[in-house]
Motif scaffolding. Structure first.
Motif, PDB file in Angstrom:
ATOM      1  N   TRP A 218     -33.083 -12.478 -25.524  1.00  0.00           N
ATOM      2  CA  TRP A 218     -32.497 -11.327 -24.930  1.00  0.00           C
ATOM      3  C   TRP A 218     -33.038 -10.598 -24.176  1.00  0.00           C
ATOM      4  CZ3 TRP A 218     -28.129  -9.727 -26.550  1.00  0.00           C
ATOM      5  CH2 TRP A 218     -27.589  -8.942 -27.411  1.00  0.00           C
ATOM      6  N   ILE A 219     -32.315  -9.759 -23.237  1.00  0.00           N
ATOM      7  CA  ILE A 219     -33.656  -9.593 -22.201  1.00  0.00           C
ATOM      8  C   ILE A 219     -33.153  -7.746 -21.959  1.00  0.00           C
ATOM      9  CG2 ILE A 219     -33.764  -9.885 -19.431  1.00  0.00           C
ATOM     10  CD1 ILE A 219     -33.965 -12.251 -20.821  1.00  0.00           C
ATOM     11  N   GLY A 220     -33.807  -7.064 -21.396  1.00  0.00           N
ATOM     12  CA  GLY A 220     -33.557  -5.012 -21.536  1.00  0.00           C
ATOM     13  C   GLY A 220     -33.380  -4.978 -19.750  1.00  0.00           C
ATOM     14  N   LEU A 221     -33.285  -3.410 -19.994  1.00  0.00           N
ATOM     15  CA  LEU A 221     -32.348  -3.167 -18.855  1.00  0.00           C
ATOM     16  C   LEU A 221     -33.925  -3.475 -17.731  1.00  0.00           C
ATOM     17  CD1 LEU A 221     -30.994   0.375 -19.132  1.00  0.00           C
ATOM     18  CD2 LEU A 221     -29.719  -2.294 -18.288  1.00  0.00           C
ATOM     19  N   ALA A 222     -35.369  -3.409 -17.621  1.00  0.00           N
ATOM     20  CA  ALA A 222     -35.734  -3.111 -16.958  1.00  0.00           C
ATOM     21  C   ALA A 222     -35.770  -4.589 -16.020  1.00  0.00           C
ATOM     22  CB  ALA A 222     -37.296  -3.040 -17.470  1.00  0.00           C
ATOM     23  N   ALA A 223     -35.694  -6.045 -17.184  1.00  0.00           N
ATOM     24  CA  ALA A 223     -36.182  -7.301 -16.069  1.00  0.00           C
ATOM     25  C   ALA A 223     -34.654  -6.899 -15.422  1.00  0.00           C
ATOM     26  CB  ALA A 223     -35.795  -8.530 -17.145  1.00  0.00           C
ATOM     27  N   ARG A 224     -33.471  -6.987 -15.987  1.00  0.00           N
ATOM     28  CA  ARG A 224     -32.347  -6.704 -15.891  1.00  0.00           C
ATOM     29  C   ARG A 224     -31.736  -6.026 -14.227  1.00  0.00           C
ATOM     30  NH1 ARG A 224     -26.419  -3.501 -15.511  1.00  0.00           N
ATOM     31  NH2 ARG A 224     -24.963  -5.027 -15.203  1.00  0.00           N
ATOM     32  N   ASP A 225     -32.995  -5.431 -13.601  1.00  0.00           N
ATOM     33  CA  ASP A 225     -33.074  -4.743 -12.690  1.00  0.00           C
ATOM     34  C   ASP A 225     -33.973  -5.265 -11.757  1.00  0.00           C
ATOM     35  OD1 ASP A 225     -32.480  -2.019 -11.445  1.00  0.00           O
ATOM     36  OD2 ASP A 225     -34.732  -1.790 -11.341  1.00  0.00           O
ATOM     37  N   SER A 226     -34.942  -5.628 -12.488  1.00  0.00           N
ATOM     38  CA  SER A 226     -36.074  -6.533 -11.494  1.00  0.00           C
ATOM     39  C   SER A 226     -35.150  -7.866 -10.693  1.00  0.00           C
ATOM     40  CB  SER A 226     -36.707  -6.932 -12.139  1.00  0.00           C
ATOM     41  OG  SER A 226     -37.347  -8.071 -12.860  1.00  0.00           O
ATOM     42  N   LEU A 227     -34.796  -8.300 -11.874  1.00  0.00           N
ATOM     43  CA  LEU A 227     -33.222  -9.689 -11.040  1.00  0.00           C
ATOM     44  C   LEU A 227     -32.278  -9.299 -10.164  1.00  0.00           C
ATOM     45  CD1 LEU A 227     -32.556 -10.618 -15.228  1.00  0.00           C
ATOM     46  CD2 LEU A 227     -33.922 -12.509 -13.042  1.00  0.00           C
ATOM     47  N   ARG A 228     -32.095  -8.164 -10.548  1.00  0.00           N
ATOM     48  CA  ARG A 228     -30.664  -7.589  -9.490  1.00  0.00           C
ATOM     49  C   ARG A 228     -31.787  -7.911  -7.967  1.00  0.00           C
ATOM     50  NH1 ARG A 228     -30.800  -2.304  -7.097  1.00  0.00           N
ATOM     51  NH2 ARG A 228     -31.757  -1.105  -8.514  1.00  0.00           N
ATOM     52  N   LEU A 229     -32.912  -6.910  -7.994  1.00  0.00           N
ATOM     53  CA  LEU A 229     -33.385  -6.219  -7.146  1.00  0.00           C
ATOM     54  C   LEU A 229     -33.382  -7.573  -6.249  1.00  0.00           C
ATOM     55  CD1 LEU A 229     -33.861  -4.461  -5.142  1.00  0.00           C
ATOM     56  CD2 LEU A 229     -35.698  -4.001  -7.278  1.00  0.00           C
ATOM     57  N   PRO A 318     -40.922 -10.536 -10.119  1.00  0.00           N
ATOM     58  CA  PRO A 318     -41.573 -11.726 -10.544  1.00  0.00           C
ATOM     59  C   PRO A 318     -40.990 -13.024  -9.831  1.00  0.00           C
ATOM     60  CG  PRO A 318     -40.767 -10.506 -12.110  1.00  0.00           C
ATOM     61  CD  PRO A 318     -39.826 -10.250 -10.845  1.00  0.00           C
ATOM     62  N   SER A 319     -39.911 -13.630 -10.098  1.00  0.00           N
ATOM     63  CA  SER A 319     -39.946 -14.708  -9.107  1.00  0.00           C
ATOM     64  C   SER A 319     -40.103 -14.513  -7.910  1.00  0.00           C
ATOM     65  CB  SER A 319     -38.487 -15.140  -9.051  1.00  0.00           C
ATOM     66  OG  SER A 319     -37.825 -15.297 -10.748  1.00  0.00           O
ATOM     67  N   ALA A 320     -40.436 -13.933  -7.237  1.00  0.00           N
ATOM     68  CA  ALA A 320     -40.731 -13.945  -5.496  1.00  0.00           C
ATOM     69  C   ALA A 320     -42.696 -13.609  -5.787  1.00  0.00           C
ATOM     70  CB  ALA A 320     -40.105 -12.202  -5.031  1.00  0.00           C
ATOM     71  N   GLY A 321     -42.763 -12.805  -6.331  1.00  0.00           N
ATOM     72  CA  GLY A 321     -44.665 -12.978  -6.503  1.00  0.00           C
ATOM     73  C   GLY A 321     -44.772 -12.058  -5.814  1.00  0.00           C
ATOM     74  N   PHE A 322     -44.325 -11.313  -5.281  1.00  0.00           N
ATOM     75  CA  PHE A 322     -44.676  -9.855  -4.760  1.00  0.00           C
ATOM     76  C   PHE A 322     -43.813  -8.793  -4.980  1.00  0.00           C
ATOM     77  CE2 PHE A 322     -42.104 -12.443  -1.626  1.00  0.00           C
ATOM     78  CZ  PHE A 322     -41.590 -12.136  -1.431  1.00  0.00           C
ATOM     79  N   PRO A 323     -44.104  -7.096  -4.540  1.00  0.00           N
ATOM     80  CA  PRO A 323     -43.263  -6.024  -4.798  1.00  0.00           C
ATOM     81  C   PRO A 323     -42.267  -6.358  -3.225  1.00  0.00           C
ATOM     82  CG  PRO A 323     -45.491  -5.448  -4.690  1.00  0.00           C
ATOM     83  CD  PRO A 323     -45.702  -7.091  -3.922  1.00  0.00           C
ATOM     84  N   VAL A 324     -40.964  -6.014  -4.361  1.00  0.00           N
ATOM     85  CA  VAL A 324     -39.508  -5.931  -3.730  1.00  0.00           C
ATOM     86  C   VAL A 324     -38.942  -4.627  -3.515  1.00  0.00           C
ATOM     87  CG1 VAL A 324     -39.283  -8.073  -4.353  1.00  0.00           C
ATOM     88  CG2 VAL A 324     -38.611  -7.033  -5.921  1.00  0.00           C
ATOM     89  N   ALA A 325     -37.980  -4.951  -2.572  1.00  0.00           N
ATOM     90  CA  ALA A 325     -37.205  -2.859  -2.978  1.00  0.00           C
ATOM     91  C   ALA A 325     -36.339  -2.903  -1.479  1.00  0.00           C
ATOM     92  CB  ALA A 325     -37.976  -1.931  -2.483  1.00  0.00           C
ATOM     93  N   MET A 326     -35.421  -1.886  -1.789  1.00  0.00           N
ATOM     94  CA  MET A 326     -33.774  -1.651  -0.908  1.00  0.00           C
ATOM     95  C   MET A 326     -34.193  -0.690  -0.349  1.00  0.00           C
ATOM     96  SD  MET A 326     -30.345  -3.819  -2.120  1.00  0.00           S
ATOM     97  CE  MET A 326     -30.759  -2.950  -3.737  1.00  0.00           C
ATOM     98  N   GLY A 327     -33.299  -0.272   1.025  1.00  0.00           N
ATOM     99  CA  GLY A 327     -33.520   0.778   0.890  1.00  0.00           C
ATOM    100  C   GLY A 327     -32.429   0.731   2.516  1.00  0.00           C
ATOM    101  N   TYR A 328     -33.243   2.190   3.127  1.00  0.00           N
ATOM    102  CA  TYR A 328     -31.681   2.191   4.260  1.00  0.00           C
ATOM    103  C   TYR A 328     -32.698   3.192   4.960  1.00  0.00           C
ATOM    104  CZ  TYR A 328     -27.683   2.567   1.877  1.00  0.00           C
ATOM    105  OH  TYR A 328     -26.298   1.505   0.773  1.00  0.00           O
ATOM    106  N   VAL A 329     -32.780   2.281   6.563  1.00  0.00           N
ATOM    107  CA  VAL A 329     -33.357   2.380   7.258  1.00  0.00           C
ATOM    108  C   VAL A 329     -32.255   2.972   9.178  1.00  0.00           C
ATOM    109  CG1 VAL A 329     -35.409   0.856   7.000  1.00  0.00           C
ATOM    110  CG2 VAL A 329     -33.230   0.016   8.727  1.00  0.00           C
ATOM    111  N   SER A 330     -32.903   3.430   9.737  1.00  0.00           N
ATOM    112  CA  SER A 330     -31.994   3.619  10.716  1.00  0.00           C
ATOM    113  C   SER A 330     -31.512   2.333  11.733  1.00  0.00           C
ATOM    114  CB  SER A 330     -32.166   4.521  12.250  1.00  0.00           C
ATOM    115  OG  SER A 330     -33.725   4.432  12.726  1.00  0.00           O
ATOM    116  N   ALA A 331     -30.184   2.534  11.601  1.00  0.00           N
ATOM    117  CA  ALA A 331     -29.849   0.978  12.807  1.00  0.00           C
ATOM    118  C   ALA A 331     -30.690  -0.021  13.473  1.00  0.00           C
ATOM    119  CB  ALA A 331     -28.048   0.984  12.979  1.00  0.00           C
ATOM    120  N   PRO A 332     -31.109   0.640  14.673  1.00  0.00           N
ATOM    121  CA  PRO A 332     -31.929   0.134  15.537  1.00  0.00           C
ATOM    122  C   PRO A 332     -33.134  -1.088  14.657  1.00  0.00           C
ATOM    123  CG  PRO A 332     -31.735   2.201  16.185  1.00  0.00           C
ATOM    124  CD  PRO A 332     -30.909   2.702  15.129  1.00  0.00           C
ATOM    125  N   LEU A 333     -34.007  -0.315  13.219  1.00  0.00           N
ATOM    126  CA  LEU A 333     -34.816  -1.128  12.844  1.00  0.00           C
ATOM    127  C   LEU A 333     -34.858  -1.506  11.542  1.00  0.00           C
ATOM    128  CD1 LEU A 333     -36.544   2.387  12.079  1.00  0.00           C
ATOM    129  CD2 LEU A 333     -36.807   1.145  13.690  1.00  0.00           C
TER     130      LEU A 333
END
Length: 366
Positions: A218-229, A318-333
């Motif tokens: 069984w897998i909970g929402l916390a790991a569902r979040d890290s997997l999809r991220l 956990p699979s990447a082995g480092f902190p991961v994130a997503m977000g928005y930056v201004s288009a030139p960046l």
């Protein structure tokens, strides 16, 4: 959703028996973690099979002579061009091209489609669909089903062992293998996997077999979040909202080319203008320097201290082995390797724009 009422999953007793720690999510009391913990749950899904209760998500059947036309009005999609069994990722948009919700729509028959909507938006989505549906000869039918996801490299083998044949499906396909069952092969983890919507009695019978298999956890929402991220997939309410459009969100691949300029869907004119002007910001992967994750809501700045964007999802991979994130930056960046800075409690943490996904997708495409 009104007041403090929290919906209970039909299978809550199974999660309690498995030692789940529960928390509120989108109006539901959901298992967040199990005794193994988020790190083990995440890695087990990548190596074997993770089992997710996604009964908080909503299934609708849209059927009738006007079903395809209704979907084409509600979504930037050509429903008539879908083959039987074909699933497509799409959205409901506002007139301003903001994303009301992201959905997966599967063609089940000539005039019959399955719509899978997100938990927090189920009521909004149903109201929206019914409102648009007034102009079409189509029936909208919310289904009462237990919905489970079986994800990971051994998912097909595990289902076969439990007596559920999987060979009829490849990635982004779905069908009705038995009466009142809906089965698709997509997934929110980046791994090969299946989703099955089925009556509660059938679900309990199937789960008894699946949980008797040592490959399954069984897998909970916390790991569902890290997997999809890690897989670079969006969470509605975080990475996409009614304030974000598909062009800024990097989701134009989901919209057929001929509809981008002359579509008749809600939001078509606004989207066409955004495309002509160019999106002002872009969704990107973000990799913070060091081991400290950056969380949703964190503001981003350029090297000169000017506002550059924001983090919409973040945690440890956990699979990447480092902190991961997503977000928005201004288009030139928005190109891989660009350095921005996150304001973490007054400290400027260097963050590099990173290509998505962080871990390779392993879907079964044929």
């Amino acid at each position: 959703m009104t007041g403090d009422h929290t919906n209970q999953l039909p299978l809550e007793d199974l999660h309690s028996a498995a030692g789940a720690r529960f928390g509120a999510f989108a109006g539901w009391n959901m298992p967040l973690t199990y005794p193994a913990g988020v790190m083990k749950e995440h890695l087990h899904t990548r190596e074997h099979v993770g089992l997710f209760d996604i009964s908080h998500m909503k299934l609708f059947v849209v059927s009738g002579p006007g079903a395809a036309d209704l979907i084409n009005r509600a979504c930037p999609l050509d429903a008539k061009a879908l083959e039987f069994k074909q699933s497509k990722y799409t959205f409901f948009l506002t007139e301003a091209a903001g994303i009301v919700d992201d959905l997966i729509i599967t063609r089940l028959g000539e005039d019959r489609f399955m719509v899978v909507a997100n938990a927090g938006n189920a009521a909004t989505d149903e109201a929206h669909l019914r409102e648009v549906g007034k102009s079409f000869d189509a029936k909208i039918e919310p289904l009462d089903r237990v919905f489970i996801a079986i994800q990971g490299p051994e998912a097909a083998a595990v289902l076969e062992s439990a007596g559920v044949a999987t060979d009829a499906l490849f990635f982004m396909q779905g069908f009705e293998p038995r009466t009142n069952w809906f089965m698709s092969r997509s997934g929110y983890t980046g791994e090969d996997g299946f989703e099955i919507g089925l009556p509660e009695a059938d679900a309990r019978e199937l789960l008894a077999k699946l949980l008797g298999d040592e490959r399954v956890m069984w897998i909970g929402l916390a790991a569902r979040d890290s997997l999809r991220l890690e897989a670079g997939l969006c969470l509605h309410g975080n990475d996409i909202t009614p304030d974000t459009d598909p062009a800024s969100a990097g989701l134009m691949w989901a919209i057929p080319k001929d509809l981008r300029t002359d579509g008749k869907f809600i939001g078509a004119a606004a989207l066409s203008k955004i495309l002509a002007d160019g999106a002002k910001e872009k969704r990107v992967g973000l990799k913070p320097e060091g081991r400290q994750p950056v969380r949703s809501g964190t503001q981003l700045f350029d090297a000169d201290g000017n506002p550059a964007g924001r983090v919409t999802s973040g945690g440890f991979g956990p699979s990447a082995g480092f902190p991961v994130a997503m977000g928005y930056v201004s288009a030139p960046l928005a190109k891989a390797g660009t350095r921005v800075f996150a304001d973490v409690r007054g400290t400027k943490v260097p963050v590099d724009v990173h290509s998505l996904p962080f871990t390779q997708h392993r879907y079964r495409k044929g």
